[in-house]
Design a protein around this motif. Structure first.
Motif, PDB file in Angstrom:
ATOM      1  N   GLY A 103     -55.860  -2.184 -64.237  1.00  0.00           N
ATOM      2  CA  GLY A 103     -56.788  -1.107 -64.605  1.00  0.00           C
ATOM      3  C   GLY A 103     -58.104  -1.201 -63.859  1.00  0.00           C
ATOM      4  O   GLY A 103     -58.648  -0.191 -63.401  1.00  0.00           O
ATOM      5  N   ARG A 104     -58.597  -2.419 -63.720  1.00  0.00           N
ATOM      6  CA  ARG A 104     -59.865  -2.622 -62.996  1.00  0.00           C
ATOM      7  C   ARG A 104     -59.709  -2.270 -61.525  1.00  0.00           C
ATOM      8  O   ARG A 104     -60.589  -1.650 -60.928  1.00  0.00           O
ATOM      9  CB  ARG A 104     -60.304  -4.081 -63.145  1.00  0.00           C
ATOM     10  CG  ARG A 104     -61.638  -4.367 -62.547  1.00  0.00           C
ATOM     11  CD  ARG A 104     -62.746  -3.774 -63.421  1.00  0.00           C
ATOM     12  NE  ARG A 104     -64.008  -4.121 -62.840  1.00  0.00           N
ATOM     13  CZ  ARG A 104     -64.845  -3.232 -62.339  1.00  0.00           C
ATOM     14  NH1 ARG A 104     -64.582  -1.949 -62.386  1.00  0.00           N
ATOM     15  NH2 ARG A 104     -65.965  -3.623 -61.800  1.00  0.00           N
ATOM     16  N   LEU A 105     -58.572  -2.641 -60.941  1.00  0.00           N
ATOM     17  CA  LEU A 105     -58.321  -2.318 -59.545  1.00  0.00           C
ATOM     18  C   LEU A 105     -58.273  -0.806 -59.339  1.00  0.00           C
ATOM     19  O   LEU A 105     -58.865  -0.288 -58.391  1.00  0.00           O
ATOM     20  CB  LEU A 105     -57.021  -2.972 -59.078  1.00  0.00           C
ATOM     21  CG  LEU A 105     -56.630  -2.730 -57.622  1.00  0.00           C
ATOM     22  CD1 LEU A 105     -57.695  -3.250 -56.656  1.00  0.00           C
ATOM     23  CD2 LEU A 105     -55.280  -3.375 -57.327  1.00  0.00           C
ATOM     24  N   VAL A 106     -57.591  -0.097 -60.214  1.00  0.00           N
ATOM     25  CA  VAL A 106     -57.527   1.365 -60.118  1.00  0.00           C
ATOM     26  C   VAL A 106     -58.933   1.961 -60.212  1.00  0.00           C
ATOM     27  O   VAL A 106     -59.303   2.846 -59.426  1.00  0.00           O
ATOM     28  CB  VAL A 106     -56.596   1.951 -61.209  1.00  0.00           C
ATOM     29  CG1 VAL A 106     -56.762   3.455 -61.331  1.00  0.00           C
ATOM     30  CG2 VAL A 106     -55.157   1.595 -60.916  1.00  0.00           C
ATOM     31  N   GLU A 107     -59.709   1.469 -61.142  1.00  0.00           N
ATOM     32  CA  GLU A 107     -61.082   1.963 -61.330  1.00  0.00           C
ATOM     33  C   GLU A 107     -61.928   1.761 -60.069  1.00  0.00           C
ATOM     34  O   GLU A 107     -62.608   2.680 -59.609  1.00  0.00           O
ATOM     35  CB  GLU A 107     -61.697   1.221 -62.516  1.00  0.00           C
ATOM     36  CG  GLU A 107     -63.131   1.546 -62.820  1.00  0.00           C
ATOM     37  CD  GLU A 107     -63.634   0.657 -63.956  1.00  0.00           C
ATOM     38  OE1 GLU A 107     -64.640  -0.071 -63.730  1.00  0.00           O
ATOM     39  OE2 GLU A 107     -63.033   0.673 -65.044  1.00  0.00           O
ATOM     40  N   VAL A 108     -61.870   0.562 -59.521  1.00  0.00           N
ATOM     41  CA  VAL A 108     -62.660   0.250 -58.327  1.00  0.00           C
ATOM     42  C   VAL A 108     -62.142   1.032 -57.125  1.00  0.00           C
ATOM     43  O   VAL A 108     -62.922   1.597 -56.355  1.00  0.00           O
ATOM     44  CB  VAL A 108     -62.672  -1.268 -58.057  1.00  0.00           C
ATOM     45  CG1 VAL A 108     -63.289  -1.589 -56.699  1.00  0.00           C
ATOM     46  CG2 VAL A 108     -63.422  -1.988 -59.165  1.00  0.00           C
ATOM     47  N   ARG A 109     -60.824   1.078 -56.963  1.00  0.00           N
ATOM     48  CA  ARG A 109     -60.233   1.815 -55.843  1.00  0.00           C
ATOM     49  C   ARG A 109     -60.618   3.297 -55.912  1.00  0.00           C
ATOM     50  O   ARG A 109     -60.991   3.892 -54.897  1.00  0.00           O
ATOM     51  CB  ARG A 109     -58.717   1.653 -55.851  1.00  0.00           C
ATOM     52  CG  ARG A 109     -58.055   2.211 -54.606  1.00  0.00           C
ATOM     53  CD  ARG A 109     -56.557   2.064 -54.669  1.00  0.00           C
ATOM     54  NE  ARG A 109     -56.156   0.685 -54.468  1.00  0.00           N
ATOM     55  CZ  ARG A 109     -55.159   0.095 -55.136  1.00  0.00           C
ATOM     56  NH1 ARG A 109     -54.463   0.739 -56.041  1.00  0.00           N
ATOM     57  NH2 ARG A 109     -54.852  -1.153 -54.862  1.00  0.00           N
ATOM     58  N   ALA A 164     -63.546 -10.127 -51.706  1.00  0.00           N
ATOM     59  CA  ALA A 164     -62.462 -11.092 -51.878  1.00  0.00           C
ATOM     60  C   ALA A 164     -61.634 -10.758 -53.117  1.00  0.00           C
ATOM     61  O   ALA A 164     -60.393 -10.772 -53.063  1.00  0.00           O
ATOM     62  CB  ALA A 164     -63.030 -12.506 -51.979  1.00  0.00           C
ATOM     63  N   ALA A 165     -62.288 -10.454 -54.227  1.00  0.00           N
ATOM     64  CA  ALA A 165     -61.568 -10.126 -55.461  1.00  0.00           C
ATOM     65  C   ALA A 165     -60.742  -8.860 -55.275  1.00  0.00           C
ATOM     66  O   ALA A 165     -59.579  -8.797 -55.693  1.00  0.00           O
ATOM     67  CB  ALA A 165     -62.559  -9.956 -56.612  1.00  0.00           C
ATOM     68  N   ARG A 186     -60.555 -21.027 -55.176  1.00  0.00           N
ATOM     69  CA  ARG A 186     -61.935 -20.799 -55.610  1.00  0.00           C
ATOM     70  C   ARG A 186     -62.161 -19.330 -55.975  1.00  0.00           C
ATOM     71  O   ARG A 186     -62.820 -19.011 -56.959  1.00  0.00           O
ATOM     72  CB  ARG A 186     -62.893 -21.254 -54.497  1.00  0.00           C
ATOM     73  CG  ARG A 186     -64.347 -21.248 -54.885  1.00  0.00           C
ATOM     74  CD  ARG A 186     -65.255 -21.818 -53.791  1.00  0.00           C
ATOM     75  NE  ARG A 186     -65.090 -21.203 -52.488  1.00  0.00           N
ATOM     76  CZ  ARG A 186     -64.438 -21.741 -51.464  1.00  0.00           C
ATOM     77  NH1 ARG A 186     -63.854 -22.910 -51.574  1.00  0.00           N
ATOM     78  NH2 ARG A 186     -64.359 -21.115 -50.314  1.00  0.00           N
ATOM     79  N   GLN A 187     -61.611 -18.409 -55.170  1.00  0.00           N
ATOM     80  CA  GLN A 187     -61.821 -16.984 -55.407  1.00  0.00           C
ATOM     81  C   GLN A 187     -61.068 -16.468 -56.620  1.00  0.00           C
ATOM     82  O   GLN A 187     -61.508 -15.541 -57.287  1.00  0.00           O
ATOM     83  CB  GLN A 187     -61.410 -16.180 -54.168  1.00  0.00           C
ATOM     84  CG  GLN A 187     -62.318 -16.391 -52.982  1.00  0.00           C
ATOM     85  CD  GLN A 187     -61.788 -15.753 -51.711  1.00  0.00           C
ATOM     86  OE1 GLN A 187     -60.614 -15.415 -51.594  1.00  0.00           O
ATOM     87  NE2 GLN A 187     -62.663 -15.601 -50.724  1.00  0.00           N
ATOM     88  N   VAL A 188     -59.919 -17.058 -56.907  1.00  0.00           N
ATOM     89  CA  VAL A 188     -59.096 -16.554 -58.000  1.00  0.00           C
ATOM     90  C   VAL A 188     -59.565 -17.084 -59.356  1.00  0.00           C
ATOM     91  O   VAL A 188     -59.293 -16.457 -60.386  1.00  0.00           O
ATOM     92  CB  VAL A 188     -57.602 -16.850 -57.742  1.00  0.00           C
ATOM     93  CG1 VAL A 188     -57.217 -18.242 -58.164  1.00  0.00           C
ATOM     94  CG2 VAL A 188     -56.725 -15.820 -58.411  1.00  0.00           C
ATOM     95  N   ALA A 189     -60.281 -18.195 -59.391  1.00  0.00           N
ATOM     96  CA  ALA A 189     -60.716 -18.794 -60.658  1.00  0.00           C
ATOM     97  C   ALA A 189     -61.464 -17.805 -61.552  1.00  0.00           C
ATOM     98  O   ALA A 189     -61.125 -17.673 -62.744  1.00  0.00           O
ATOM     99  CB  ALA A 189     -61.549 -20.051 -60.403  1.00  0.00           C
ATOM    100  N   PRO A 190     -62.472 -17.076 -61.036  1.00  0.00           N
ATOM    101  CA  PRO A 190     -63.150 -16.126 -61.924  1.00  0.00           C
ATOM    102  C   PRO A 190     -62.270 -14.934 -62.319  1.00  0.00           C
ATOM    103  O   PRO A 190     -62.471 -14.337 -63.378  1.00  0.00           O
ATOM    104  CB  PRO A 190     -64.366 -15.659 -61.119  1.00  0.00           C
ATOM    105  CG  PRO A 190     -64.119 -16.063 -59.713  1.00  0.00           C
ATOM    106  CD  PRO A 190     -63.142 -17.187 -59.743  1.00  0.00           C
ATOM    107  N   LEU A 191     -61.282 -14.621 -61.496  1.00  0.00           N
ATOM    108  CA  LEU A 191     -60.361 -13.528 -61.834  1.00  0.00           C
ATOM    109  C   LEU A 191     -59.455 -13.944 -63.000  1.00  0.00           C
ATOM    110  O   LEU A 191     -59.152 -13.124 -63.874  1.00  0.00           O
ATOM    111  CB  LEU A 191     -59.538 -13.114 -60.619  1.00  0.00           C
ATOM    112  CG  LEU A 191     -60.330 -12.609 -59.409  1.00  0.00           C
ATOM    113  CD1 LEU A 191     -59.401 -12.347 -58.230  1.00  0.00           C
ATOM    114  CD2 LEU A 191     -61.122 -11.378 -59.772  1.00  0.00           C
ATOM    115  N   VAL A 192     -59.036 -15.195 -62.999  1.00  0.00           N
ATOM    116  CA  VAL A 192     -58.237 -15.714 -64.110  1.00  0.00           C
ATOM    117  C   VAL A 192     -59.107 -15.776 -65.362  1.00  0.00           C
ATOM    118  O   VAL A 192     -58.704 -15.326 -66.444  1.00  0.00           O
ATOM    119  CB  VAL A 192     -57.640 -17.099 -63.763  1.00  0.00           C
ATOM    120  CG1 VAL A 192     -57.007 -17.747 -64.998  1.00  0.00           C
ATOM    121  CG2 VAL A 192     -56.618 -16.966 -62.640  1.00  0.00           C
TER     122      VAL A 192
END
Length: 160
Positions: A111-117, A46-47, A78-84
């Protein structure tokens, strides 16, 4: 562990019995890889999809995110709360309505998205390294087609 179901019988169409079993194994293995690290990082599905959507389409309100992801607005909230909370997503003022806020990818989130991707792409490369390029392309095309069929099916079910 074998990926051939000992339970598949002649009671069902053998191809579809095997396919549904392989999809279940696939989902379990993806969860296993995610929870054990496996080069994918700690972003859950989801994130990852929320961050990817914000990167590709820019800031959006909760309703627009929910519609684009095919989920309920309360689910996105609900899913975005921990991302914020983690600084991956921020709230920005909506230029069209200064009272409203939109969610936007932060530099940390980008940066995190690039790393995970990159980790996911590397894992995919490793897993398909011995596949001919045309099989890799065919798998990608068929999986995209299957995902589109699932999306259409879900939309049809929600419309009824």
């Amino acid at each position: 562990m074998t990926t051939t179901s000992p339970q598949a019988t002649d009671r069902t169409d053998p191809v579809h019995a095997r396919l549904q079993y392989q999809l279940a194994v696939f989902a379990r293995r993806m969860d296993q890889v995610r929870t054990t690290g496996g080069g994918l990082g700690a972003l859950d599905r989801a994130a990852y999809l929320l961050l990817d959507r914000l990167e590709r389409h820019g800031p959006a309100n909760v309703k627009a995110l929910a519609e684009s992801l095919g989920v309920d607005s309360s689910t996105v909230t609900r899913q975005v709360a921990p991302l914020v909370a983690g600084g991956l997503v921020g709230r920005v003022q909506d230029p069209a309505d200064r009272r409203a806020v939109r969610l936007a990818l932060t530099p940390v989130g980008s940066g995190r998205l690039v790393e995970v991707r990159d980790g996911r792409a590397e894992l995919t490369r490793r897993l398909t390294a011995d596949w001919p390029p045309e099989e890799q392309q065919a798998f990608c095309a068929l999986l995209a087609r299957f995902n589109h069929a699932m999306e259409s099916y879900t939309a049809d079910q929600q419309g009824q």
